[in-house]
Scaffold this motif. Structure first.
Motif, short mmCIF file in Angstrom:
data_model
loop_
_atom_site.label_atom_id
_atom_site.label_comp_id
_atom_site.label_asym_id
_atom_site.label_seq_id
_atom_site.Cartn_x
_atom_site.Cartn_y
_atom_site.Cartn_z
N GLU A 95 29.06 30.65 31.07
CA GLU A 95 29.70 30.58 32.38
C GLU A 95 31.03 31.34 32.37
O GLU A 95 31.38 32.00 33.35
CB GLU A 95 29.94 29.13 32.78
CG GLU A 95 28.67 28.37 33.08
CD GLU A 95 28.94 26.90 33.36
OE1 GLU A 95 30.12 26.49 33.36
OE2 GLU A 95 27.96 26.18 33.57
N ILE A 96 31.78 31.25 31.30
CA ILE A 96 33.05 31.96 31.19
C ILE A 96 32.81 33.47 31.19
O ILE A 96 33.53 34.23 31.87
CB ILE A 96 33.81 31.53 29.92
CG1 ILE A 96 34.23 30.06 30.04
CG2 ILE A 96 35.03 32.41 29.70
CD1 ILE A 96 34.84 29.50 28.78
N ILE A 97 31.81 33.92 30.49
CA ILE A 97 31.50 35.37 30.43
C ILE A 97 31.08 35.87 31.81
O ILE A 97 31.53 36.92 32.27
CB ILE A 97 30.42 35.63 29.37
CG1 ILE A 97 30.99 35.36 27.97
CG2 ILE A 97 29.90 37.07 29.47
CD1 ILE A 97 29.97 35.43 26.86
N TYR A 98 30.19 35.12 32.49
CA TYR A 98 29.76 35.54 33.83
C TYR A 98 30.94 35.60 34.81
O TYR A 98 31.07 36.52 35.61
CB TYR A 98 28.70 34.59 34.39
CG TYR A 98 27.33 34.75 33.75
CD1 TYR A 98 26.86 35.98 33.32
CD2 TYR A 98 26.49 33.65 33.62
CE1 TYR A 98 25.62 36.12 32.75
CE2 TYR A 98 25.23 33.77 33.05
CZ TYR A 98 24.81 35.01 32.62
OH TYR A 98 23.57 35.14 32.06
N GLY A 152 36.01 40.98 36.98
CA GLY A 152 36.30 42.38 36.62
C GLY A 152 35.63 43.36 37.57
O GLY A 152 36.24 44.35 38.00
N LEU A 153 34.37 43.11 37.94
CA LEU A 153 33.67 43.98 38.90
C LEU A 153 34.32 43.92 40.28
O LEU A 153 34.42 44.95 40.97
CB LEU A 153 32.20 43.59 38.99
CG LEU A 153 31.33 43.97 37.79
CD1 LEU A 153 29.93 43.41 37.95
CD2 LEU A 153 31.29 45.48 37.61
N GLY A 154 34.78 42.76 40.68
CA GLY A 154 35.47 42.63 41.97
C GLY A 154 36.76 43.42 42.01
O GLY A 154 37.06 44.11 42.99
N ILE A 155 37.53 43.34 40.95
CA ILE A 155 38.79 44.09 40.87
C ILE A 155 38.51 45.59 40.85
O ILE A 155 39.18 46.37 41.53
CB ILE A 155 39.60 43.65 39.62
CG1 ILE A 155 40.09 42.22 39.81
CG2 ILE A 155 40.76 44.60 39.37
CD1 ILE A 155 40.69 41.60 38.57
N LEU A 156 37.48 46.01 40.10
CA LEU A 156 37.10 47.43 40.05
C LEU A 156 36.66 47.94 41.42
O LEU A 156 37.03 49.04 41.84
CB LEU A 156 35.99 47.64 39.02
CG LEU A 156 35.51 49.06 38.81
CD1 LEU A 156 36.62 49.89 38.17
CD2 LEU A 156 34.27 49.08 37.94
N LEU A 157 35.91 47.13 42.14
CA LEU A 157 35.47 47.52 43.48
C LEU A 157 36.65 47.68 44.43
O LEU A 157 36.71 48.64 45.21
CB LEU A 157 34.49 46.47 44.03
CG LEU A 157 33.96 46.72 45.43
CD1 LEU A 157 33.08 47.96 45.44
CD2 LEU A 157 33.18 45.52 45.93
N ILE A 158 37.60 46.78 44.37
CA ILE A 158 38.78 46.87 45.23
C ILE A 158 39.59 48.13 44.90
O ILE A 158 40.02 48.85 45.80
CB ILE A 158 39.64 45.60 45.10
CG1 ILE A 158 38.91 44.41 45.74
CG2 ILE A 158 41.00 45.79 45.75
CD1 ILE A 158 39.55 43.07 45.48
N ILE A 159 39.77 48.42 43.62
CA ILE A 159 40.51 49.63 43.22
C ILE A 159 39.80 50.89 43.69
O ILE A 159 40.44 51.81 44.21
CB ILE A 159 40.72 49.63 41.68
CG1 ILE A 159 41.69 48.53 41.27
CG2 ILE A 159 41.22 51.00 41.21
CD1 ILE A 159 41.79 48.31 39.77
N LEU A 160 38.46 50.94 43.54
CA LEU A 160 37.71 52.12 43.99
C LEU A 160 37.80 52.31 45.50
O LEU A 160 37.92 53.44 45.98
CB LEU A 160 36.26 52.01 43.54
CG LEU A 160 35.99 52.22 42.05
CD1 LEU A 160 34.52 51.97 41.73
CD2 LEU A 160 36.39 53.63 41.64
N LEU A 161 37.73 51.23 46.25
CA LEU A 161 37.84 51.35 47.71
C LEU A 161 39.22 51.86 48.12
O LEU A 161 39.33 52.70 49.02
CB LEU A 161 37.55 50.00 48.37
CG LEU A 161 36.08 49.56 48.38
CD1 LEU A 161 35.96 48.15 48.91
CD2 LEU A 161 35.25 50.52 49.18
N VAL A 162 40.26 51.36 47.49
CA VAL A 162 41.62 51.82 47.81
C VAL A 162 41.77 53.30 47.49
O VAL A 162 42.28 54.08 48.30
CB VAL A 162 42.68 50.97 47.06
CG1 VAL A 162 44.04 51.60 47.14
CG2 VAL A 162 42.69 49.55 47.62
#
Length: 148
Positions: A13-16, A22-32
């Motif tokens: 659960e911790i890994i998921y 991490g994917l959410g943060i990466l998506l936000i950075i890419l959109l910006v």
């Protein structure tokens, strides 16, 4: 007395959770980054105009008769190409002038580059003369030429 609660957290659960965060943060950075670059690209293309808008003329001489070729331009598009003062003697002596110009004009208005115009074998020389006259008019509309 208070009851002691034991919380069991599985490593899976911790890994998921870490992966999704991490994917959410990466998506936000890419959109910006994508939207910031989009604004810079539009300003770069706005400043890099291909033509100076207006109506430009070029002269084409056929058998001692001068034809005025008129090219109407936007900043990045050719709106129309036409012959201004064609008389009956020219249309009689050179019947391919008007159909050739119409063919070239259709291609230019559709957005084909002047150097990529398809010339038909039936009126190859007439279209070459007309293309040279159009290129001369477009040379007058070049923003680089106006700055000098």
């Amino acid at each position: 007395m208070s009851k002691t609660k034991i919380v069991v957290i599985h490593l899976k659960e911790i890994i998921y959770t870490a992966l999704f965060a991490g994917l959410g943060i990466l998506l936000i950075i890419l959109l910006v980054i994508m939207f910031l670059n989009k604004k810079e690209d539009t300003t770069a293309t706005m400043s890099g105009t291909q033509y100076t808008p207006g109506v430009y003329n070029s002269t084409l001489v056929l058998n001692d008769a001068a034809l005025n070729l008129e090219v109407v331009l936007d900043k990045d598009h050719i709106n129309s190409v036409r012959i201004v003062n064609i008389d009956d003697s020219i249309t009689t002596m050179f019947p391919l002038v008007e159909p050739s110009l119409n063919d070239i004009s259709e291609q230019l208005v559709d957005g084909v580059d002047i150097n990529s115009i398809e010339v038909s074998e039936d009126s190859k020389y007439t279209q070459t003369l007309l293309l040279d006259a159009i290129k001369a008019a477009l040379a007058k509309a070049s923003p680089d030429l106006k700055d000098k």
